[in-house]
Every structure is written in structure tokens, then in C-alpha cells.
Design a protein around this motif. Structure first.
Motif, PDB file in Angstrom:
ATOM      1  N   ALA A 110      35.397  13.547  -5.138  1.00 12.93           N
ATOM      2  CA  ALA A 110      34.107  12.942  -4.625  1.00 12.93           C
ATOM      3  C   ALA A 110      35.433  10.959  -4.428  1.00 12.93           C
ATOM      4  CB  ALA A 110      33.590  12.338  -6.283  1.00 12.93           C
ATOM      5  N   LYS A 111      35.891  10.934  -4.109  1.00 15.62           N
ATOM      6  CA  LYS A 111      36.837   9.525  -3.854  1.00 15.62           C
ATOM      7  C   LYS A 111      37.286   9.402  -2.623  1.00 15.62           C
ATOM      8  CE  LYS A 111      36.688   8.017  -8.551  1.00 15.62           C
ATOM      9  NZ  LYS A 111      38.163   7.691 -10.031  1.00 15.62           N
ATOM     10  N   CYS A 112      37.435  11.131  -2.212  1.00 19.24           N
ATOM     11  CA  CYS A 112      38.429  11.503  -0.343  1.00 19.24           C
ATOM     12  C   CYS A 112      37.241  11.237   0.453  1.00 19.24           C
ATOM     13  CB  CYS A 112      38.381  12.950  -0.855  1.00 19.24           C
ATOM     14  SG  CYS A 112      39.699  13.198  -1.952  1.00 19.24           S
ATOM     15  N   GLY A 113      36.672  10.257   0.274  1.00 19.48           N
ATOM     16  CA  GLY A 113      35.474   9.519   1.619  1.00 19.48           C
ATOM     17  C   GLY A 113      35.124  10.509   2.182  1.00 19.48           C
ATOM     18  N   LEU A 114      34.841  11.479   1.721  1.00 19.64           N
ATOM     19  CA  LEU A 114      33.555  12.635   2.756  1.00 19.64           C
ATOM     20  C   LEU A 114      32.327  11.722   3.697  1.00 19.64           C
ATOM     21  CD1 LEU A 114      32.326  15.523   3.003  1.00 19.64           C
ATOM     22  CD2 LEU A 114      30.409  14.296   0.605  1.00 19.64           C
ATOM     23  N   GLU A 115      32.288  12.010   4.582  1.00 17.09           N
ATOM     24  CA  GLU A 115      31.595  10.884   5.396  1.00 17.09           C
ATOM     25  C   GLU A 115      30.728  12.175   6.535  1.00 17.09           C
ATOM     26  OE1 GLU A 115      33.483  11.685   9.573  1.00 17.09           O
ATOM     27  OE2 GLU A 115      35.355  10.409   8.568  1.00 17.09           O
ATOM     28  N   GLY A 116      29.398  11.294   6.257  1.00 20.75           N
ATOM     29  CA  GLY A 116      27.668  11.376   6.792  1.00 20.75           C
ATOM     30  C   GLY A 116      27.372  10.923   5.626  1.00 20.75           C
ATOM     31  N   PRO A 117      25.822  11.251   5.851  1.00 21.90           N
ATOM     32  CA  PRO A 117      24.935  11.248   4.624  1.00 21.90           C
ATOM     33  C   PRO A 117      25.404  11.665   3.899  1.00 21.90           C
ATOM     34  CG  PRO A 117      23.597  12.406   6.553  1.00 21.90           C
ATOM     35  CD  PRO A 117      25.062  12.063   6.916  1.00 21.90           C
ATOM     36  N   ALA A 118      25.986  13.259   3.266  1.00 25.84           N
ATOM     37  CA  ALA A 118      26.547  13.754   2.150  1.00 25.84           C
ATOM     38  C   ALA A 118      27.543  12.184   1.442  1.00 25.84           C
ATOM     39  CB  ALA A 118      26.839  14.983   1.858  1.00 25.84           C
ATOM     40  N   GLY A 119      28.351  12.013   2.471  1.00 24.82           N
ATOM     41  CA  GLY A 119      28.651  11.071   2.219  1.00 24.82           C
ATOM     42  C   GLY A 119      28.765   9.453   1.379  1.00 24.82           C
ATOM     43  N   ARG A 120      27.832   9.521   2.005  1.00 27.77           N
ATOM     44  CA  ARG A 120      26.491   8.131   1.410  1.00 27.77           C
ATOM     45  C   ARG A 120      25.928   8.340   0.062  1.00 27.77           C
ATOM     46  NH1 ARG A 120      26.035   8.101   7.332  1.00 27.77           N
ATOM     47  NH2 ARG A 120      24.296   8.683   7.336  1.00 27.77           N
ATOM     48  N   LEU A 121      25.814   9.584   0.473  1.00 30.19           N
ATOM     49  CA  LEU A 121      25.048   9.786  -1.230  1.00 30.19           C
ATOM     50  C   LEU A 121      26.344   9.754  -2.156  1.00 30.19           C
ATOM     51  CD1 LEU A 121      22.723  10.474  -2.723  1.00 30.19           C
ATOM     52  CD2 LEU A 121      23.298  12.761  -2.572  1.00 30.19           C
ATOM     53  N   THR A 122      27.152  10.244  -2.159  1.00 29.54           N
ATOM     54  CA  THR A 122      28.082  10.201  -2.965  1.00 29.54           C
ATOM     55  C   THR A 122      27.965   9.547  -3.803  1.00 29.54           C
ATOM     56  OG1 THR A 122      29.047  12.475  -2.055  1.00 29.54           O
ATOM     57  CG2 THR A 122      30.730  11.311  -3.475  1.00 29.54           C
ATOM     58  N   ARG A 123      28.541   8.257  -2.453  1.00 26.72           N
ATOM     59  CA  ARG A 123      29.097   6.711  -2.905  1.00 26.72           C
ATOM     60  C   ARG A 123      28.151   6.319  -4.087  1.00 26.72           C
ATOM     61  NH1 ARG A 123      31.667   7.470   1.633  1.00 26.72           N
ATOM     62  NH2 ARG A 123      29.752   6.599   3.398  1.00 26.72           N
ATOM     63  N   CYS A 124      27.136   6.756  -3.609  1.00 25.03           N
ATOM     64  CA  CYS A 124      26.014   5.855  -4.479  1.00 25.03           C
ATOM     65  C   CYS A 124      25.747   6.317  -5.778  1.00 25.03           C
ATOM     66  CB  CYS A 124      24.547   5.486  -3.377  1.00 25.03           C
ATOM     67  SG  CYS A 124      24.287   4.561  -2.083  1.00 25.03           S
ATOM     68  N   LEU A 125      26.438   7.456  -5.506  1.00 30.86           N
ATOM     69  CA  LEU A 125      26.218   8.424  -7.537  1.00 30.86           C
ATOM     70  C   LEU A 125      27.426   7.791  -7.996  1.00 30.86           C
ATOM     71  CD1 LEU A 125      24.333  11.533  -6.148  1.00 30.86           C
ATOM     72  CD2 LEU A 125      23.365  10.274  -7.378  1.00 30.86           C
ATOM     73  N   LEU A 126      27.992   7.783  -7.276  1.00 30.28           N
ATOM     74  CA  LEU A 126      29.449   7.169  -8.067  1.00 30.28           C
ATOM     75  C   LEU A 126      29.403   5.842  -8.219  1.00 30.28           C
ATOM     76  CD1 LEU A 126      32.573   7.644  -8.739  1.00 30.28           C
ATOM     77  CD2 LEU A 126      32.928   7.308  -6.124  1.00 30.28           C
ATOM     78  N   GLU A 127      28.711   4.718  -7.350  1.00 29.55           N
ATOM     79  CA  GLU A 127      28.596   3.828  -8.615  1.00 29.55           C
ATOM     80  C   GLU A 127      27.481   3.829  -9.632  1.00 29.55           C
ATOM     81  OE1 GLU A 127      26.968   0.888  -4.893  1.00 29.55           O
ATOM     82  OE2 GLU A 127      29.095   1.422  -3.930  1.00 29.55           O
ATOM     83  N   CYS A 128      26.701   4.588  -9.296  1.00 32.76           N
ATOM     84  CA  CYS A 128      25.512   4.772 -10.347  1.00 32.76           C
ATOM     85  C   CYS A 128      26.505   5.370 -11.450  1.00 32.76           C
ATOM     86  CB  CYS A 128      23.727   5.640 -10.374  1.00 32.76           C
ATOM     87  SG  CYS A 128      23.398   4.871  -8.578  1.00 32.76           S
ATOM     88  N   ALA A 129      27.215   6.233 -11.413  1.00 36.28           N
ATOM     89  CA  ALA A 129      27.623   6.992 -12.394  1.00 36.28           C
ATOM     90  C   ALA A 129      28.827   5.992 -12.936  1.00 36.28           C
ATOM     91  CB  ALA A 129      27.780   8.279 -12.273  1.00 36.28           C
ATOM     92  N   GLN A 130      29.328   5.086 -12.466  1.00 34.07           N
ATOM     93  CA  GLN A 130      30.638   4.528 -12.914  1.00 34.07           C
ATOM     94  C   GLN A 130      30.008   2.942 -13.895  1.00 34.07           C
ATOM     95  OE1 GLN A 130      32.629   3.227  -9.998  1.00 34.07           O
ATOM     96  NE2 GLN A 130      34.192   4.494  -9.637  1.00 34.07           N
TER      97      GLN A 130
END
Length: 238
Positions: free
Chosen positions: A95-115
Motif C-alpha cells: 500500500a506504500k509502494c507508490g501505485l499510480e493512477g486513480p487506484a493509487g490516489r484512492l489507495t493513498r486516501c484510504l491509507l490516510e483514513c485508516a491511519q
């Protein structure tokens, strides 16, 4: 060799000897196996389960390739010796590997919410493979596979609300599992629903039907940290 037993969804980089073992221990054979195996020799194995505790030196894995035929992804299931694993990438690390594109942006938002809610968070499946390898696993209709780890009922309920809001914002569906000590895997939205029981996947063996109420009770009192107490409580619907 790793000093920890891999968990379900971990991506495993294996030795050349390990790949030979995997090829020789394929669950089934297809006419397209050889071409994919040679073309994508750097694709990591995915930890599926360890189905036989008496044979703990071997582990069940799968190889998933960035190739689809008639809408179905090409995969190879196999077994490998644990001693041939060189490196493990967990779902949290993916989840912290820097996925690009819309899925990557969604992942970063979800990671922030989870943290913010103190919930350990990871991704698996096509998103994790693309994040780690850079190969084009995702397509326009891909879900984002998410794995969470034990947290409070309130935290998980609020995080599910975050996921639904972000799904609508990004136009990408999420499929979230709750992992309990690497032994049990439950669909989060099923657990949060009003149903009384839930079908739980296990690290080894067949899925089992558990009491939702007992799962929440076990998580709330920390019973999941004691394997014997947790397993006993899961079947108690009182």
C-alpha cells in the motif's frame, strides 16, 4: 530464507530453484503455461495458504500474470519450499509502494483514513502486484482489494463509511477483508451488516461459518490474541 511464516496475500520473491520447484509442482497444466512462465519470470508468487501443518516446509502459492483471456486473468497455482523465498512484501508494504493512477490516489486516501482511525491497512490482488512490479495488472473495471487488521467496531464502521464515500468519488469499487491474526479472513461489509453469521476464509483448511456477534465480542476483549480462547469464542453466538 525468511524468519517469519508468510501470510495470505503476501507477495513472495523466490530463488531460481524455487521457481523450478513451482514449475514442477503446478496444480494443473495448460497449453499457455510455458509462454507466460518465460515471459514474466520476475512476477512474485502470491501466498495463498499453508494447507498442511504437517508439511510446513512447503507453502501454497499462486502466480498471477498481467494477461487476460476472455476477461479471465491467467494464473498458475503451485507449491514451493519456504526455504526458497528470498523476500516478502506484505499487503501493508504494498500500500506504500507508490501505485499510480486513480487506484493509487484512492489507495493513498484510504491509507490516510485508516491511519487516522488507527487501523492497519494494506492492499492485495491486482493493485498490489501493479504497485510492486509496475506491470499493468489493473484495468478499467478492476476493484481495489483492501485488507484491514483488528480494530474497534466504531473505527471499522467509520472506515467503511470513508470507503463508500471514496468509492463514489473515484468511481472504483473496493473489496475489504478483515484479517484476524493471519488465521481468519472475513468480508468487512458482511461483518458490519445485520446478518447473524459470516463465512470466514481460513489460513488453512476449508472456510467456516462463524457468529458475527462472537467475532465482535472477541475483537473487543482482545481474545484474538489468544488463539485457543479466540477460536472457542468464534462459535459462541451468545
Amino acid at each position: 530464507m525468511l524468519n517469519v511464516v508468510p501470510q495470505r496475500h503476501d507477495l513472495l520473491f523466490i530463488t531460481s530453484t524455487g521457481r523450478r520447484y513451482a514449475w514442477e509442482n503446478r496444480v494443473s497444466s495448460h497449453e499457455w503455461d510455458d509462454g507466460l512462465w518465460r515471459s514474466f519470470s520476475e512476477v512474485p508468487a502470491i501466498c495463498r495458504s499453508q494447507t498442511n501443518s504437517a508439511d510446513s516446509e512447503w507453502i501454497d502459492v499462486g502466480f498471477s500474470f498481467p494477461v487476460r483471456f476472455n476477461g479471465v486473468r491467467r494464473r498458475i497455482a503451485a507449491r514451493i519450499p519456504l526455504c526458497e523465498i528470498e523476500r516478502r512484501v506484505s499487503a501493508e508494504e504494498a500500500a506504500k509502494c507508490g501505485l499510480e493512477g486513480p487506484a493509487g490516489r484512492l489507495t493513498r486516501c484510504l491509507l490516510e483514513c485508516a491511519q487516522s482511525r488507527r487501523i492497519p491497512f494494506g492492499i492485495f490482488g491486482a493493485a498490489a502486484l501493479q504497485a510492486v512490479t509496475g506491470l499493468p495488472y489493473l484495468h478499467e473495471t478492476s476493484d481495489l482489494d483492501v485488507v484491514l487488521y483488528p480494530a474497534s467496531f466504531r473505527g471499522l464502521r467509520e472506515f467503511d463509511g470513508d470507503m463508500q464515500r471514496l468509492e463514489n468519488q473515484f468511481g472504483i469499487r473496493t473489496d475489504a477483508e478483515l484479517s484476524i491474526d493471519g488465521e481468519w479472513y472475513l468480508k468487512l461489509r458482511e461483518l458490519l451488516s445485520s446478518q447473524n453469521t459470516i463465512l470466514a476464509k481460513k489460513r488453512s483448511g476449508d472456510p467456516e461459518l462463524l457468529s458475527c456477534r462472537a467475532v465482535w465480542k472477541s475483537l473487543g476483549c482482545g481474545c484474538h490474541r489468544n488463539t485457543t480462547t479466540f477460536k472457542r469464542s468464534l462459535y459462541d453466538g451468545n
